[in-house]
Enzyme design. Structure first.
Site, PDB file in Angstrom:
ATOM      1  N   GLU A 335       0.804  -1.233   0.000  1.00 46.48           N
ATOM      2  CA  GLU A 335       0.000   0.000   0.000  1.00 46.48           C
ATOM      3  C   GLU A 335       0.832   1.277   0.000  1.00 46.48           C
ATOM      4  OE1 GLU A 335      -4.039  -1.249   2.221  1.00 46.48           O
ATOM      5  OE2 GLU A 335      -2.304  -1.204   3.534  1.00 46.48           O
TER       6      GLU A 335
HETATM    7  C1  ACM Z   1      -1.894  -5.349   3.953  1.00 50.10           C
HETATM    8  O1  ACM Z   1      -2.973  -5.791   4.403  1.00 50.10           O
HETATM    9  N1  ACM Z   1      -1.778  -4.082   3.666  1.00 50.10           N
HETATM   10  C2  ACM Z   1      -0.747  -6.219   3.734  1.00 50.10           C
END
Ligand code: ACM
Length: 526
Positions: A335
């Site tokens: 992310e």
């Molecule tokens: C995640 O759940 N951002 C690895």
């Protein structure tokens, strides 16, 4: 796009897909071993082969644990402390004689974790090629004993073990549990308990998510403000905390005694607000942001163009590598929505070099496979998979590069997803994950282009935005964590919801005896 948005789409697609399938479209085959026999012991994970035999062995005040060689000592002392606590028997560890024999002299030939276990009226014999194999066998023996063996106080006997012949070894090399200690902090004592609970189901990797926007949880001597300042906060303004290097060593040692590898994660280049708030010089504009106690993701980034970023990561990775006997340093990589893609790709390449410099391999979330990475790296697939396979490019890119994958799809393996709309804890951005949904999938059949040989194993992460106590963590992990552990250990041919649901139900009384908080899923006849 935030994962919440992605997920709304994903769960809508999943619901459609589930509705289109007949209720029992997934395997209903009853395996010819284990659960086929009415009186077969109910084991999780189900072993490769199990035959019920005649005879019963009684553990008494005179029983000895026998280890012909030093290799068996770790497994023997674990078994002794478990049994002494509930039986009140002395259970001395001896070098010879009869009783519960843990023999690591080899001949099993099923890898480091393989073992054979046989119970007759004369005793218990566990054979393995290594101490690790004996330890996995001890966890099976534990489930052959009455549930009250899990009690932390002395119980009345009898302590009978029914005759059985078991041969067993894992399907996948990696069966992990991840605990997020960044969103909420968990003490060394709490972490040890979680490690013990996972060890009972043959989990062999413990991934500690040590840093995120909301907190930095490990003391780094060359950058002391990370823990001292960045460790103060947690979600909702709850108390923070951090592990000293001695604390971390203690966790590693505790896990090692249970043949569990600790994998430390420092999440980069995103999920870094706690580090950026601790040192202004890590920011592109030289200004430290405020500490963060919310639950958004994707807003922070290390300054990938600055040299100091890599000097910082060199120090952190050097110190962590020195404290970590396991082969992996996890660098996060998920992310990174505030890092430009071309900067991200360069960044991952540079960080991988640092990890290699300190003798370790890089582990990361699946996004790292958007960069060119070396084959010793491991990528963890986590995004929910829809019927269209949308979003599976990073995982397929890993497989194409010859990089092994850990399967931890959020809509199956994330233990922080709510079981139902009524679950008081957790989130639902990847949908609702009842007990069956968490168990009923095959890691080698999830993604087109990612097959058995691409998969290193499975992992069950638990993110703790909504969890402050270990009892809350347990409630979300049980019964789902043992289900993920079984998928990672047991042969694909043994997979059966019907068989599993009856065996997992039998774990309920064990959790009650061990004061483990768990969700009494109506899908399971507890
Ligand atoms: C995640 O759940 N951002 C690895």
């Amino acid at each position: 796009m935030s994962r919440r948005l992605t997920s709304a789409l994903a769960s809508a697609a999943l619901i459609t897909l589930a509705a289109a399938l007949p209720a029992d479209a997934q395997s209903t085959a009853t395996p010819t071993h284990a659960s086929a026999h009415a009186s077969a012991p109910k084991l999780v994970p189900v072993p490769v082969s199990l035959h019920v035999t005649s005879g019963t062995y009684q553990i008494t005040a005179k029983t000895k644990i026998v280890v012909p060689s030093g290799t068996g000592l770790r497994a023997a002392s674990y078994l002794a402390s478990l049994l002494r606590r509930s039986t009140g028997f002395p259970l001395p560890i001896a070098r010879e004689g009869a009783g519960i024999v843990l023999d690591a002299s080899g001949g099993v030939g099923q890898g480091d974790e393989g073992y054979r276990l046989s119970v007759t009226s004369d005793g218990v014999l566990i054979n393995a090629d290594t101490g690790e194999g004996l330890f996995r066998g001890v966890q099976t023996l534990r489930q052959l004993l009455p549930a009250k063996v899990e009690s932390h106080a002395k119980q009345a006997g009898p302590w009978a073990v029914s005759g059985v012949e078991i041969e067993d070894y894992p399907r996948f090399a990696y069966r992990g549990a991840m605990l997020d200690v960044a969103r909420h902090f968990f003490s060394v004592k709490q972490v040890k308990r979680y490690i013990d609970l996972a060890a009972a189901y043959k989990v062999n990797a413990f991934h500690l998510h040590l840093s995120d926007d909301q907190g930095w949880r490990i003391a780094i001597k060359s950058w002391p403000r990370l823990a001292k300042f960045g460790g103060r906060t947690a979600v909702d303004g709850d108390p923070g905390g951090y592990y000293t290097q001695a604390d971390y060593r203690e966790i590693v040692k505790y896990a090692q005694q249970r043949f569990i590898t600790v994998i430390p994660e420092i999440d980069t280049p995103g999920h870094t607000n706690a580090a950026l708030a601790s040192y202004a010089k890590l920011n592109c504009d030289g200004k430290a942001p405020k500490p963060y106690t919310g639950t958004d993701v994707g807003f922070s980034s290390l300054c990938t163009g600055k040299d100091i970023t890599y000097a910082f990561l060199d120090d952190v990775i050097r110190e962590l590598a020195k404290l970590t006997p396991g082969p992996y340093i996890h660098i996060g990589g998920d992310e990174a929505h505030s890092t430009k893609q071309k900067d991200y790709v360069k960044f991952i390449g540079k960080v991988q070099k640092i990890v290699h410099k300190y003798g370790k391999s890089m582990m990361g979330w699946e996004e790292i496979a958007n960069a060119k990475i070396s084959q010793d790296s491991v990528a963890a697939h986590w995004n929910p998979v829809t019927g269209t396979q949308e979003g599976t490019e990073p995982a397929r890119s890993a497989a194409k590069q010859g990089v092994k994958l850990i399967m931890a799809p959020a809509d199956r393996a994330y233990l922080d997803m709510k079981y139902t709309h009524k679950t008081p804890l957790g989130q639902d951005w990847a949908g609702l994950v009842e007990a069956r949904r968490a168990y009923d999938w095959d890691p080698a059949k999830l993604i087109t282009g990612v097959g058995e040989s691409d998969v290193l194993g499975v992992e069950a992460p638990i993110w703790t935005e909504t969890m402050k106590t270990l009892s809350e963590v347990e409630y979300m992990a049980y019964p789902r964590l043992p289900g993920i552990a079984e998928i990672g250990w047991s042969p694909a041919s043994s997979h059966s919801w019907r068989g599993y649901r009856s065996r997992i139900a039998a774990q309920g009384p064990r959790w009650v005896a061990g004061s483990v908080s768990f969700y009494r899923s109506p899908q399971i006849p507890f």
